[in-house]
Design an enzyme around this catalytic site. Structure first.
Site, mmCIF file in Angstrom:
data_model
loop_
_atom_site.group_PDB
_atom_site.id
_atom_site.type_symbol
_atom_site.label_atom_id
_atom_site.label_comp_id
_atom_site.label_asym_id
_atom_site.label_seq_id
_atom_site.Cartn_x
_atom_site.Cartn_y
_atom_site.Cartn_z
ATOM 1 N N GLU A 183 0.838 -1.204 0.000
ATOM 2 C CA GLU A 183 0.000 0.000 0.000
ATOM 3 C C GLU A 183 0.878 1.262 0.000
ATOM 4 O O GLU A 183 1.864 1.332 0.732
ATOM 5 C CB GLU A 183 -0.888 -0.001 1.257
ATOM 6 C CG GLU A 183 -1.851 1.174 1.326
ATOM 7 C CD GLU A 183 -2.695 1.178 2.612
ATOM 8 O OE1 GLU A 183 -2.292 0.531 3.600
ATOM 9 O OE2 GLU A 183 -3.747 1.843 2.603
ATOM 10 N N LYS A 203 -9.499 2.401 -2.498
ATOM 11 C CA LYS A 203 -9.738 1.802 -1.176
ATOM 12 C C LYS A 203 -11.140 2.129 -0.664
ATOM 13 O O LYS A 203 -11.514 3.298 -0.572
ATOM 14 C CB LYS A 203 -8.660 2.350 -0.227
ATOM 15 C CG LYS A 203 -8.708 1.838 1.194
ATOM 16 C CD LYS A 203 -7.438 2.301 1.921
ATOM 17 C CE LYS A 203 -7.356 1.894 3.365
ATOM 18 N NZ LYS A 203 -6.033 2.171 3.948
ATOM 19 N N CYS A 217 -5.761 -2.710 2.350
ATOM 20 C CA CYS A 217 -5.472 -2.712 3.790
ATOM 21 C C CYS A 217 -6.684 -2.888 4.707
ATOM 22 O O CYS A 217 -7.179 -3.982 4.894
ATOM 23 C CB CYS A 217 -4.669 -1.477 4.168
ATOM 24 S SG CYS A 217 -3.954 -1.702 5.820
HETATM 25 N N1 LIG Z 1 -3.404 1.285 6.070
HETATM 26 C C1 LIG Z 1 -4.433 0.944 6.815
HETATM 27 O O1 LIG Z 1 -5.569 1.004 6.385
HETATM 28 N N2 LIG Z 1 -4.139 0.564 8.074
HETATM 29 C C2 LIG Z 1 -5.119 0.396 9.074
HETATM 30 C C3 LIG Z 1 -4.675 -0.478 10.158
HETATM 31 C C4 LIG Z 1 -5.090 -1.874 9.965
HETATM 32 O O2 LIG Z 1 -6.083 -2.136 9.297
HETATM 33 O O3 LIG Z 1 -4.443 -2.752 10.503
#
Ligand SMILES: NC(=O)NCCC(=O)O
Length: 420
Positions: free
Chosen positions: A146, A221, A258
């Site tokens: 990401e 996203k 993510c």
């Molecule tokens: N980049 C992101 O969405 N991180 C959020 C934390 C997670 O989902 O563990």
């Protein structure tokens, strides 16, 4: 298995490096798998691995031996390199559909105080040997982590990091298109996107580059975290691309970026649209999510009868100005340790060991996509799903006057003396 000497360094704000203060290793081991391998007898290790990683067609997910020049690249550039193979049963009416898939995890190249151009260029340069290793190994589909072109600066809430945003056909896409063409490889490139046609709106986007270097499409996203230091909603909007599946030369793929991995309906939607491999490019830290990491993607692969490739960045990124996130923690200058641990999960509940917790890495896996249908036929999750029941519930839930379906014990509301 060798014990690591804790080579990783934390690049501090002033560019100095602290030798191994918290290198992210597990007591000097790169990963849980390696720790267990070094600590247990071979027989016990095999039993434990079977229980932890499952079996694919009745046997362990098989390691693949890559050619020596590829291994040489990994030694020279100090990245973890692992390769495996998932098989499927032979079918009478269809030939095997084997694709080779790669995941890259990496730390940033320079301190976050370096000029932005140098930071991005440093990451480009750092990735070249890993992309070359993937391409030379015959990887058909490669996915990066990401927001791979930048430090994960969204913890800071400072707007200057928006400068890293690019158009879909920007610098990073041009950079990757040459590799896609050279190696006949589909590349998934998750970036911070600037959408010039819509008032310069920012998105967290995966660009899908086809094996001829063409842009097949993009996915933005869907779910934006509001947890801990993940202050990402300060920067970009909830995606508006729904759940596209991209039909590529090597199979039907999708990207669940993510935090979307915490949403089973998000995984489901990619499955309903026919995905055979879903990538989950991520940036997440140990304290917050590590116990969830090996479970969520694997569960999605099982529940949706597809393969999942999970990628997490690596290392500790230190920012110039301390920040807080309204969670009572004292101000701090880094997110914590991004724990890498990228891995593949298969629809039959097997999975590969994970890449290093503290080092850049390339994970390669062959997968016979026939396994997806074979698992659908075996478990029938699509056929037993009762979607009509859930669509009805969701439709009612979305109405203002929705009332939860709760049936209370009538005795709860009677006074205590009527009870024996
Ligand atoms: N980049 C992101 O969405 N991180 C959020 C934390 C997670 O989902 O563990």
């Amino acid at each position: 298995m060798e014990r690591r000497e804790g080579e990783e360094t934390v690049v501090a704000e002033n560019g100095s490096t602290q030798e191994n203060p918290k290198d992210g290793s597990i007591c000097g081991f790169d990963s849980l798998h390696r720790l267990l391998q070094a600590s247990l007898s071979p027989q016990l290790f095999q039993e434990v691995s079977r229980m932890l990683l499952g079996l694919n067609c009745g046997k362990e997910v098989e390691p693949i031996t890559l050619q020596r020049p590829i291994k040489a690249l990994s030694s020279k550039h100090n990245f973890d390199l692992q390769a495996f193979s998932f098989s499927a049963d032979r079918e009478s009416l269809r030939g095997p559909r084997i694709v080779r898939v790669g995941l890259i995890q990496n730390s940033v190249a320079l301190p976050t105080t370096a000029p932005f151009l140098n930071q991005r260029e440093g990451i480009f340069q750092k990735l070249i040997p890993m992309i070359d290793a993937a391409g030379s190994s015959g990887v058909n589909i490669l996915c990066l982590q990401e927001a791979w072109t930048m430090p994960f600066a969204f913890c800071t809430r400072e707007k200057k990091w928006c400068e890293f945003a690019e158009q879909i056909d920007g610098e990073s896409t041009s950079f990757l298109q040459q590799f896609a063409q050279k190696y006949n490889m589909v590349i998934i490139s998750p970036i911070l996107e600037r959408d010039l046609n819509h008032g310069e709106t920012l998105w967290n986007t995966a660009v899908i580059i086809g094996n001829h270097g063409n842009i097949i499409g993009k996915h933005r996203k869907n779910h934006i975290p509001r947890v801990g230091d993940f202050n990402e909603s300060t920067y970009y909007m909830e995606g508006n691309t729904s759940h596209p599946v991209f039909e590529t030369a090597y199979g039907k793929i999708a990207v669940n970026i993510c935090y979307g991995r915490h949403h089973p309906l998000n995984w489901l939607a990619f499955g309903l649209n026919g995905a055979e491999i879903v990538f989950n490019p991520s940036a997440t830290v140990g304290e917050l999510s590590e116990p969830m990491w090996p479970i969520e993607a694997r569960n999605a692969a099982i529940a949706n009868s597809y393969f999942v490739g999970s990628i997490n960045r690596v290392g500790t990124e230190v920012f110039p100005h301390p920040f807080t996130s309204g969670d009572g923690k004292p101000q701090h200058s880094n997110f914590g340790h991004f724990y890498g641990s990228s891995h593949f999960s298969a629809p039959d509940a097997s999975c590969t060991p994970s890449l290093s917790r503290c080092k850049d890495g390339l994970l390669i896996s062959d997968m016979d996509l026939n396994l997806c249908r074979q698992l659908k036929d075996k478990w029938g999750f699509r056929m037993t799903a009762r979607y009509e029941v859930y669509s009805d519930l969701l439709a009612r839930y979305m109405k203002q006057d929705f009332e939860p379906q709760v049936i209370s014990d009538p005795l709860l509301h009677k006074s205590a003396q009527v009870l024996p």
